[in-house]
Design an enzyme around this catalytic site. Structure first.
Site, mmCIF file in Angstrom:
data_model
loop_
_atom_site.group_PDB
_atom_site.id
_atom_site.type_symbol
_atom_site.label_atom_id
_atom_site.label_comp_id
_atom_site.label_asym_id
_atom_site.label_seq_id
_atom_site.Cartn_x
_atom_site.Cartn_y
_atom_site.Cartn_z
ATOM 1 C CG ASN A 46 -11.264 -6.268 2.269
ATOM 2 O OD1 ASN A 46 -11.513 -5.595 1.038
ATOM 3 N ND2 ASN A 46 -10.183 -6.079 2.779
ATOM 4 C CE LYS B 169 -8.894 -5.481 -9.448
ATOM 5 N NZ LYS B 169 -9.145 -4.038 -9.700
ATOM 6 C CD GLU B 170 -1.238 -7.979 -2.198
ATOM 7 O OE1 GLU B 170 -0.684 -9.017 -2.685
ATOM 8 O OE2 GLU B 170 -1.149 -7.591 -1.036
ATOM 9 C CB THR C 96 -7.206 -2.579 6.932
ATOM 10 O OG1 THR C 96 -7.153 -2.450 5.373
ATOM 11 C CG2 THR C 96 -8.669 -2.879 7.398
ATOM 12 C CG PHE D 204 -15.157 -10.538 -5.971
ATOM 13 C CD1 PHE D 204 -14.414 -10.915 -4.925
ATOM 14 C CD2 PHE D 204 -14.784 -9.619 -6.646
ATOM 15 C CE1 PHE D 204 -13.097 -10.521 -4.783
ATOM 16 C CE2 PHE D 204 -13.681 -8.917 -6.422
ATOM 17 C CZ PHE D 204 -12.543 -9.530 -5.356
ATOM 18 C CB CYS E 231 -6.517 -7.936 2.466
ATOM 19 S SG CYS E 231 -5.369 -6.588 2.213
ATOM 20 C CE LYS F 81 -9.482 -2.654 2.946
ATOM 21 N NZ LYS F 81 -9.331 -2.987 1.525
ATOM 22 C CD GLU G 64 -5.391 2.341 -1.491
ATOM 23 O OE1 GLU G 64 -5.213 3.611 -1.358
ATOM 24 O OE2 GLU G 64 -6.166 1.817 -2.511
ATOM 25 C CB VAL H 178 -0.955 -0.028 1.261
ATOM 26 C CG1 VAL H 178 -1.615 1.243 1.364
ATOM 27 C CG2 VAL H 178 -1.948 -1.236 0.915
HETATM 28 P P1 NAD Z 1 3.203 -4.665 4.108
HETATM 29 O O1 NAD Z 1 3.580 -5.513 5.062
HETATM 30 O O2 NAD Z 1 3.436 -4.816 2.681
HETATM 31 O O3 NAD Z 1 4.094 -3.255 4.352
HETATM 32 C C1 NAD Z 1 3.985 -2.815 5.657
HETATM 33 C C2 NAD Z 1 5.439 -2.011 5.679
HETATM 34 O O4 NAD Z 1 5.488 -1.195 6.929
HETATM 35 C C3 NAD Z 1 6.634 -3.107 5.764
HETATM 36 O O5 NAD Z 1 7.408 -2.864 4.910
HETATM 37 C C4 NAD Z 1 7.194 -2.681 7.546
HETATM 38 O O6 NAD Z 1 8.409 -2.923 7.436
HETATM 39 C C5 NAD Z 1 6.654 -1.366 7.615
HETATM 40 N N1 NAD Z 1 6.791 -0.712 9.088
HETATM 41 C C6 NAD Z 1 6.135 -1.392 10.063
HETATM 42 N N2 NAD Z 1 6.344 -0.622 11.226
HETATM 43 C C7 NAD Z 1 6.886 0.526 10.632
HETATM 44 C C8 NAD Z 1 7.291 1.849 11.372
HETATM 45 N N3 NAD Z 1 7.241 2.061 12.637
HETATM 46 N N4 NAD Z 1 7.809 2.726 10.653
HETATM 47 C C9 NAD Z 1 8.060 2.368 9.370
HETATM 48 N N5 NAD Z 1 7.913 1.560 8.534
HETATM 49 C C10 NAD Z 1 7.100 0.443 9.274
HETATM 50 O O7 NAD Z 1 1.618 -4.391 4.209
HETATM 51 P P2 NAD Z 1 0.694 -3.712 3.210
HETATM 52 O O8 NAD Z 1 0.047 -5.201 2.339
HETATM 53 O O9 NAD Z 1 0.874 -2.874 2.410
HETATM 54 O O10 NAD Z 1 -0.533 -3.531 4.074
HETATM 55 C C11 NAD Z 1 -0.494 -2.225 4.859
HETATM 56 C C12 NAD Z 1 -1.735 -1.981 5.446
HETATM 57 O O11 NAD Z 1 -2.730 -1.622 4.391
HETATM 58 C C13 NAD Z 1 -2.577 -3.079 6.122
HETATM 59 O O12 NAD Z 1 -3.319 -2.860 7.293
HETATM 60 C C14 NAD Z 1 -3.305 -3.930 5.104
HETATM 61 O O13 NAD Z 1 -4.683 -4.562 5.769
HETATM 62 C C15 NAD Z 1 -3.802 -2.789 4.393
HETATM 63 N N6 NAD Z 1 -4.243 -3.191 3.023
HETATM 64 C C16 NAD Z 1 -3.641 -3.715 2.121
HETATM 65 C C17 NAD Z 1 -3.637 -4.181 0.863
HETATM 66 C C18 NAD Z 1 -3.074 -4.956 0.024
HETATM 67 O O14 NAD Z 1 -3.529 -5.347 -1.126
HETATM 68 N N7 NAD Z 1 -2.035 -5.427 0.537
HETATM 69 C C19 NAD Z 1 -4.945 -3.407 0.245
HETATM 70 C C20 NAD Z 1 -5.741 -2.422 1.117
HETATM 71 C C21 NAD Z 1 -5.359 -2.102 2.516
#
Ligand code: NAD
Length: 440
Positions: free
Chosen positions: A209, A152-153, A121, A250, A261, A205, A149, A11
């Site tokens: 989902n 979608k991946e 989230t 879906f 997610c 959110k 956010e 994200v």
């Molecule tokens: P991710 O694990 O890919 O990335 C999270 C990052 O945060 C990691 O690189 C980690 O090292 C970093 N981090 C943790 N603590 C930190 C700090 N104190 N300072 C700086 N960096 C720090 O996670 P993601 O998939 O990007 O998801 C992030 C959030 O967004 C989650 O809550 C997820 O549910 C939500 N989300 C994800 C998606 C998706 O498709 N991946 C879609 C919508 C929402």
């Protein structure tokens, strides 16, 4: 506008790249030093179509920078996005320790007014907690907004650049005006900016989902019924999905949903309900159906070979939880692989982009092949788990000449049972009965 993104994962990196592409000055921070070092050298930490180009361009233009130092990223920023992980805790509730830690770091580093925007989230009420944390430490005025956010991946860049809607949860006028201005370039054609209170935004959110996951579990449940009744879920899907009130998306039966997610967000939603004494009966069922569904493909393979896979070699096509990504978090393929290994099989797997990620987890417990045909060589059965494009129209003739036994398990109902059977294979799909006229 100067923007700081805390957390440079799926994200954070996509959002940072997207905002910089609109001319903003963006700093992406992460605690993972190797990730930041890699990004500084142009190495993407994840696979996401179009992301490398977007990042490279904006870095070259000087609008996008990376750092491990939160204080330097926050200095002077008007918008600070929290995009750190919110993984499931042992009881299923969201682990908010990363969010709270990031909020503390931001609070200490503020150099003037800013809006802290929760993109991660998070359960309802998290914004209130972030506000309390920052209030205790910050020397400057600030606002806290929710901005979930929905990307979608596998298609994250497109989703981010052309969102269906942007949800903003805030009651601070300056924060709302700032976020409206930030998102205006992304919503020119749709004008779908939905401003609401923070709690409603946080819940939106989970609601989105949960609904998507409910549709998948509903179809998987029906698919299992189809198998018992001799009906074909693919025909049922088309029959119901063409109703405009239902729509076609879906509604695909498969090996159960995975990813970073849906599974965690559903568990967190159920846990939120519990916290306030409410039993979310539908979501409990959605989770239970999915857990059962993730076992189905493996059970079919084991049943075909009479209960044991000793001495059998099984080829697995697709490890990522869906096409277009190297994300294997809670991927159904990993559940399948464990089942196959436990039943005595040797496993050879292939995936266009996720193999290195899985190699780090499973090492040499399985074999890996770059080419999907090499993967099928000498296999007693082939299981398709992720419907990558290149797996959709293979040469069945070639596969038959390579495999030891002609047995196919189609975890995504991608192949035509009639065509595959005519080519001399035993075919197992998900919820596919006899089909008859109209079946593919
Ligand atoms: P991710 O694990 O890919 O990335 C999270 C990052 O945060 C990691 O690189 C980690 O090292 C970093 N981090 C943790 N603590 C930190 C700090 N104190 N300072 C700086 N960096 C720090 O996670 P993601 O998939 O990007 O998801 C992030 C959030 O967004 C989650 O809550 C997820 O549910 C939500 N989300 C994800 C998606 C998706 O498709 N991946 C879609 C919508 C929402």
């Amino acid at each position: 506008m100067k923007i700081c993104v805390i957390g440079t994962g799926y994200v954070g990196l996509v959002a940072g790249a997207g905002f910089s592409d609109m001319g903003n000055d963006v700093t992406c921070c992460d605690v993972d030093a190797s990730k930041i070092e890699g990004l500084k050298k142009g190495v993407m930490p994840i696979y996401e179509p179009g992301l490398d180009k977007l990042v490279t361009l904006n870095v070259a233009e000087g609008r996008l920078t990376f750092t491990t130092d939160v204080a330097s990223g926050v200095a002077g920023a008007e918008v600070i996005l929290l995009a750190v992980g919110t993984p499931p805790g042992p009881d299923g509730s969201a682990d908010l320790s990363f969010i709270f830690k990031a909020a503390e770091q931001v609070a200490d580093a503020l150099t003037g007014w800013a809006v802290l925007v929760t993109k991660s989230t998070v359960p309802v009420g998290t914004g209130d907690k972030i506000e309390a944390i920052v209030k205790k430490r910050a020397k400057h005025e600030f606002a806290v907004a929710s901005n979930p956010e929905f990307l979608k991946e596998g298609d994250a860049v497109n989703d981010f650049m052309k969102p269906d809607r942007v949800v903003i949860g805030a009651d601070d006028k300056r924060a709302v005006d700032t976020l409206r201005a930030l998102y205006a370039p992304f919503t020119r054609t749709t004008d779908r900016m939905l401003v609401m209170d923070r709690r409603s935004s946080e819940l939106t959110k989970y609601a989105a989902n949960s609904m998507l996951a409910t549709r998948i579990s509903f179809m998987n449940d029906l698919a299992n019924l189809c198998e018992l009744l001799g009906a074909d879920i693919e025909l049922v899907r088309r029959g119901m999905g063409s109703d405009v009130r239902i729509g076609p998306k879906f509604l695909f039966a498969g090996p159960g949903f995975g990813g970073s997610c849906f599974p965690k967000d559903l568990r967190a939603a159920v846990s939120t309900g519990k916290d306030v004494g409410y039993d979310l009966a539908i979501l409990n069922a959605v989770v239970a159906v999915n857990e059962r569904q993730k076992q189905k493909l493996g059970e079919k393979v084991i049943a075909h070979f009479g209960g044991s896979l000793k001495g059998k070699r099984i080829a697995v096509w697709g490890l990522a939880f869906k096409p277009g990504t190297d994300d294997t978090r809670e991927a159904p393929a990993l559940v399948l692989v464990e089942q196959l290994l436990a039943a005595g099989a040797s496993v050879c797997a292939t995936d266009p982009v996720a193999m290195e990620v899985v190699r780090k987890q499973l090492g040499d417990r399985i074999e890996y092949e770059e080419s999907n045909y090499d993967c099928a060589k000498g296999a007693d059965a082939l299981v398709l788990v992720t419907e990558w494009h290149e797996f959709r129209r293979p040469s069945f003739e070639r596969l038959k000449s390579l495999m030891k036994q002609p047995v196919l398990f189609d975890g995504r109902n991608i192949w035509s049972p009639a065509e595959v059977r005519a080519a001399g294979f035993s075919y197992y799909g998900i919820g596919r009965g006899k089909g008859g006229i109209g079946a593919s």
